[in-house]
Design a protein around this motif. Structure first.
Motif, PDB file in Angstrom:
ATOM      1  N   PRO A 197      29.968  40.376  54.049  1.00 35.59           N
ATOM      2  CA  PRO A 197      29.355  39.264  54.782  1.00 35.59           C
ATOM      3  C   PRO A 197      27.886  39.479  55.160  1.00 35.59           C
ATOM      4  CG  PRO A 197      30.610  40.593  56.308  1.00 35.59           C
ATOM      5  CD  PRO A 197      30.835  41.202  54.945  1.00 35.59           C
ATOM      6  N   PHE A 198      27.317  40.670  54.837  1.00 40.57           N
ATOM      7  CA  PHE A 198      25.894  40.902  55.117  1.00 40.57           C
ATOM      8  C   PHE A 198      25.018  39.867  54.410  1.00 40.57           C
ATOM      9  CE2 PHE A 198      27.905  45.141  55.284  1.00 40.57           C
ATOM     10  CZ  PHE A 198      27.601  45.506  56.591  1.00 40.57           C
ATOM     11  N   LEU A 199      25.429  39.500  53.194  1.00 37.74           N
ATOM     12  CA  LEU A 199      24.668  38.526  52.409  1.00 37.74           C
ATOM     13  C   LEU A 199      24.616  37.177  53.121  1.00 37.74           C
ATOM     14  CD1 LEU A 199      23.311  37.444  49.839  1.00 37.74           C
ATOM     15  CD2 LEU A 199      25.591  37.253  48.808  1.00 37.74           C
ATOM     16  N   ALA A 200      25.777  36.675  53.510  1.00 38.97           N
ATOM     17  CA  ALA A 200      25.835  35.386  54.192  1.00 38.97           C
ATOM     18  C   ALA A 200      25.078  35.434  55.510  1.00 38.97           C
ATOM     19  CB  ALA A 200      27.284  34.977  54.417  1.00 38.97           C
ATOM     20  N   SER A 201      25.176  36.546  56.209  1.00 37.30           N
ATOM     21  CA  SER A 201      24.476  36.691  57.487  1.00 37.30           C
ATOM     22  C   SER A 201      22.963  36.619  57.296  1.00 37.30           C
ATOM     23  CB  SER A 201      24.856  38.026  58.141  1.00 37.30           C
ATOM     24  OG  SER A 201      24.172  38.196  59.361  1.00 37.30           O
ATOM     25  N   ALA A 202      22.441  37.304  56.263  1.00 37.31           N
ATOM     26  CA  ALA A 202      21.002  37.275  56.001  1.00 37.31           C
ATOM     27  C   ALA A 202      20.542  35.874  55.615  1.00 37.31           C
ATOM     28  CB  ALA A 202      20.648  38.267  54.892  1.00 37.31           C
ATOM     29  N   GLN A 203      21.356  35.162  54.858  1.00 31.60           N
ATOM     30  CA  GLN A 203      21.002  33.798  54.473  1.00 31.60           C
ATOM     31  C   GLN A 203      20.970  32.865  55.674  1.00 31.60           C
ATOM     32  OE1 GLN A 203      24.055  33.725  51.159  1.00 31.60           O
ATOM     33  NE2 GLN A 203      22.430  32.551  50.154  1.00 31.60           N
ATOM     34  N   PHE A 277      30.982  32.875  53.427  1.00 30.80           N
ATOM     35  CA  PHE A 277      31.674  33.995  52.783  1.00 30.80           C
ATOM     36  C   PHE A 277      32.968  33.510  52.134  1.00 30.80           C
ATOM     37  CE2 PHE A 277      33.767  38.364  54.005  1.00 30.80           C
ATOM     38  CZ  PHE A 277      33.987  38.631  52.663  1.00 30.80           C
ATOM     39  N   VAL A 278      33.809  32.848  52.911  1.00 30.10           N
ATOM     40  CA  VAL A 278      35.127  32.407  52.432  1.00 30.10           C
ATOM     41  C   VAL A 278      34.984  31.372  51.318  1.00 30.10           C
ATOM     42  CG1 VAL A 278      37.206  31.126  53.100  1.00 30.10           C
ATOM     43  CG2 VAL A 278      36.342  32.952  54.573  1.00 30.10           C
ATOM     44  N   ALA A 279      33.986  30.502  51.435  1.00 34.66           N
ATOM     45  CA  ALA A 279      33.828  29.414  50.458  1.00 34.66           C
ATOM     46  C   ALA A 279      33.493  29.924  49.069  1.00 34.66           C
ATOM     47  CB  ALA A 279      32.754  28.440  50.935  1.00 34.66           C
ATOM     48  N   ARG A 280      32.702  31.007  48.964  1.00 34.97           N
ATOM     49  CA  ARG A 280      32.287  31.446  47.627  1.00 34.97           C
ATOM     50  C   ARG A 280      33.124  32.596  47.072  1.00 34.97           C
ATOM     51  NH1 ARG A 280      26.315  32.929  49.566  1.00 34.97           N
ATOM     52  NH2 ARG A 280      26.690  34.714  50.902  1.00 34.97           N
ATOM     53  N   ALA A 281      34.100  33.058  47.836  1.00 37.21           N
ATOM     54  CA  ALA A 281      34.984  34.110  47.325  1.00 37.21           C
ATOM     55  C   ALA A 281      35.991  33.514  46.341  1.00 37.21           C
ATOM     56  CB  ALA A 281      35.724  34.784  48.476  1.00 37.21           C
ATOM     57  N   ALA A 282      36.497  34.361  45.458  1.00 40.05           N
ATOM     58  CA  ALA A 282      37.598  33.980  44.568  1.00 40.05           C
ATOM     59  C   ALA A 282      38.832  34.728  45.057  1.00 40.05           C
ATOM     60  CB  ALA A 282      37.274  34.344  43.126  1.00 40.05           C
ATOM     61  N   TYR A 283      40.003  34.159  44.809  1.00 40.28           N
ATOM     62  CA  TYR A 283      41.212  34.700  45.428  1.00 40.28           C
ATOM     63  C   TYR A 283      42.300  35.009  44.408  1.00 40.28           C
ATOM     64  CZ  TYR A 283      38.808  33.194  49.584  1.00 40.28           C
ATOM     65  OH  TYR A 283      37.866  33.037  50.557  1.00 40.28           O
ATOM     66  N   GLY A 284      42.982  36.104  44.654  1.00 39.55           N
ATOM     67  CA  GLY A 284      44.070  36.554  43.799  1.00 39.55           C
ATOM     68  C   GLY A 284      44.045  38.068  43.658  1.00 39.55           C
ATOM     69  N   THR A 285      45.176  38.702  43.872  1.00 40.97           N
ATOM     70  CA  THR A 285      45.294  40.158  43.753  1.00 40.97           C
ATOM     71  C   THR A 285      46.527  40.480  42.921  1.00 40.97           C
ATOM     72  OG1 THR A 285      44.240  40.521  45.902  1.00 40.97           O
ATOM     73  CG2 THR A 285      45.584  42.320  45.033  1.00 40.97           C
ATOM     74  N   ALA A 286      46.392  41.449  42.021  1.00 39.98           N
ATOM     75  CA  ALA A 286      47.495  41.809  41.129  1.00 39.98           C
ATOM     76  C   ALA A 286      47.404  43.293  40.783  1.00 39.98           C
ATOM     77  CB  ALA A 286      47.432  40.961  39.861  1.00 39.98           C
ATOM     78  N   PRO A 287      48.453  43.849  40.163  1.00 42.47           N
ATOM     79  CA  PRO A 287      48.389  45.252  39.734  1.00 42.47           C
ATOM     80  C   PRO A 287      47.244  45.485  38.755  1.00 42.47           C
ATOM     81  CG  PRO A 287      50.658  44.468  39.696  1.00 42.47           C
ATOM     82  CD  PRO A 287      49.792  43.263  39.937  1.00 42.47           C
ATOM     83  N   VAL A 288      46.793  46.715  38.694  1.00 45.34           N
ATOM     84  CA  VAL A 288      45.680  47.088  37.818  1.00 45.34           C
ATOM     85  C   VAL A 288      46.147  47.205  36.371  1.00 45.34           C
ATOM     86  CG1 VAL A 288      44.108  48.988  37.266  1.00 45.34           C
ATOM     87  CG2 VAL A 288      44.317  48.198  39.616  1.00 45.34           C
ATOM     88  N   THR A 289      45.346  46.682  35.463  1.00 46.46           N
ATOM     89  CA  THR A 289      45.641  46.753  34.036  1.00 46.46           C
ATOM     90  C   THR A 289      44.696  47.748  33.360  1.00 46.46           C
ATOM     91  OG1 THR A 289      44.056  45.011  33.496  1.00 46.46           O
ATOM     92  CG2 THR A 289      46.306  44.320  34.059  1.00 46.46           C
ATOM     93  N   GLN A 290      44.957  48.036  32.109  1.00 42.59           N
ATOM     94  CA  GLN A 290      44.076  48.927  31.366  1.00 42.59           C
ATOM     95  C   GLN A 290      42.690  48.309  31.209  1.00 42.59           C
ATOM     96  OE1 GLN A 290      45.891  50.904  28.104  1.00 42.59           O
ATOM     97  NE2 GLN A 290      43.975  51.512  27.141  1.00 42.59           N
ATOM     98  N   GLY A 291      42.636  46.988  31.059  1.00 40.37           N
ATOM     99  CA  GLY A 291      41.346  46.315  30.943  1.00 40.37           C
ATOM    100  C   GLY A 291      40.501  46.471  32.193  1.00 40.37           C
TER     101      GLY A 291
END
Length: 324
Positions: A197-203, A277-291
């Motif tokens: 959130p440092f970015l949003a705060s500076a803006q 901050f919340v508006a420009r974030a993308a959402y979704g978490t999953a297990p790590v893949t080889q990629g």
């Protein structure tokens, strides 16, 4: 049989009968009840998404039937969390792209447990209002502040490459976020590479102008980590933990105004900052893949070339234990 021994025998039978009644009430056999071990998931977290998960209590509810207790310890930075993992003080935590690279280089028994979707808009280069710097090319010869060895250093390297510049074409000024903000505000640096959130705060509070974010340059994922030993013996626990983190992601994506309010309280920031901050974030978490590990391998290779780590790393050494 003496009178005393007869009393002892009757007491034993009475206690045994009571125990049998309790076990019957619980609906388990005595051997199963006696053998059921209690496990613990010790979570280290920074103020953020995991703070919301902690407040919900849903992870504890999911893990209770497995006999798993959950404890929480708050840290102020990812590297400190990883040091806690290295000394066996926590089992699970959240961190950005760069700290795990340094932890693995230092010999930590790190295993990636999960990763978010890419979030490139959450890191960017900003310049003061009215700055003559209008393009990435204009950064040549300029003083650029950022946290050494962080994900934004990797972003800078790749951004310069993409725009035909070398890493040595800018004057790097290594400063942690609070000091970099002060230097930026005083005009001691020409640009600042920073994350939310440092970015949003500076803006919002300094009227900083966004030059370019990481879109199309780097992924900027958030990672969840564990230890090799914990991952080997608790795959079921980690699976549920990642599912619950993803559930929080899903809730935030569908309830951004409420999430911004809750996050502002957690971070101690104005709601207008967390809304950005919340508006420009993308959402979704999953297990790590080889990629995803290959993405981290690219960061590790870059840091080795910059002599930020002493040896080349193989990121597959930090792969999840169940990665095919």
């Amino acid at each position: 049989m003496t009178f005393a021994s007869d009393i002892s025998r009757r007491r034993f039978l009475s206690v045994a009968a009571a125990a049998s009644t309790v076990v019957s009430t619980l609906g388990v056999s005595l051997p199963a009840f006696a053998q059921k071990a209690t496990r613990t998931l010790r979570i280290g977290h920074q103020k953020g998404w995991l703070s919301i998960l902690k407040a919900r209590g849903t992870l504890e509810k999911r893990l209770a039937p497995l006999g798993v207790n959950v404890t929480w310890t708050e840290f102020n930075a990812g590297p400190v969390q990883l040091e806690a993992l290295n000394v066996g003080a926590i089992d699970f935590g959240d961190v950005g792209e760069a700290p795990p690279i340094f932890a693995q280089a230092a010999g930590a028994p790190l295993v990636y447990a999960g990763a978010t979707v890419p979030r490139p808009r959450l890191e960017a280069i900003i310049v003061p209002k009215g700055s003559p710097i209008k393009t990435v090319a204009d950064l040549k010869g300029k003083r650029v502040a950022y946290n050494k060895g962080s994900n934004v250093q990797y972003f800078l390297v790749k951004l310069l490459e993409k725009n035909g510049l070398k890493y040595s074409d800018v004057q790097s000024v290594f400063l942690p976020p609070p000091d970099a903000r002060a230097a930026f505000e005083k005009g001691a640096v020409d640009a600042w590479i920073i994350w939310d959130p440092f970015l949003a705060s500076a803006q919002k509070t300094l009227d900083a102008q966004l030059l370019v974010d990481a879109t199309g340059v780097v992924k900027n994922r958030q990672y969840y980590f564990t230890s090799r030993d914990y991952a080997t013996h608790n795959t079921d626990v980690l699976k549920i933990a990642i599912e619950e983190v993803n559930n929080i992601d899903t809730w935030i994506s569908k309830n951004k105004p409420a999430a911004a309010v809750e996050l502002s309280q957690v971070l101690g920031l104005e709601k207008s900052i967390t809304e950005t901050f919340v508006a420009r974030a993308a959402y979704g978490t999953a297990p790590v893949t080889q990629g995803i590990l290959e993405e981290q391998q690219s960061i590790a290779d870059t840091f080795f070339e910059l002599k930020l780590i002493p040896k080349k790393l193989k990121l597959l050494h930090a792969a999840p234990v169940n990665l095919s």
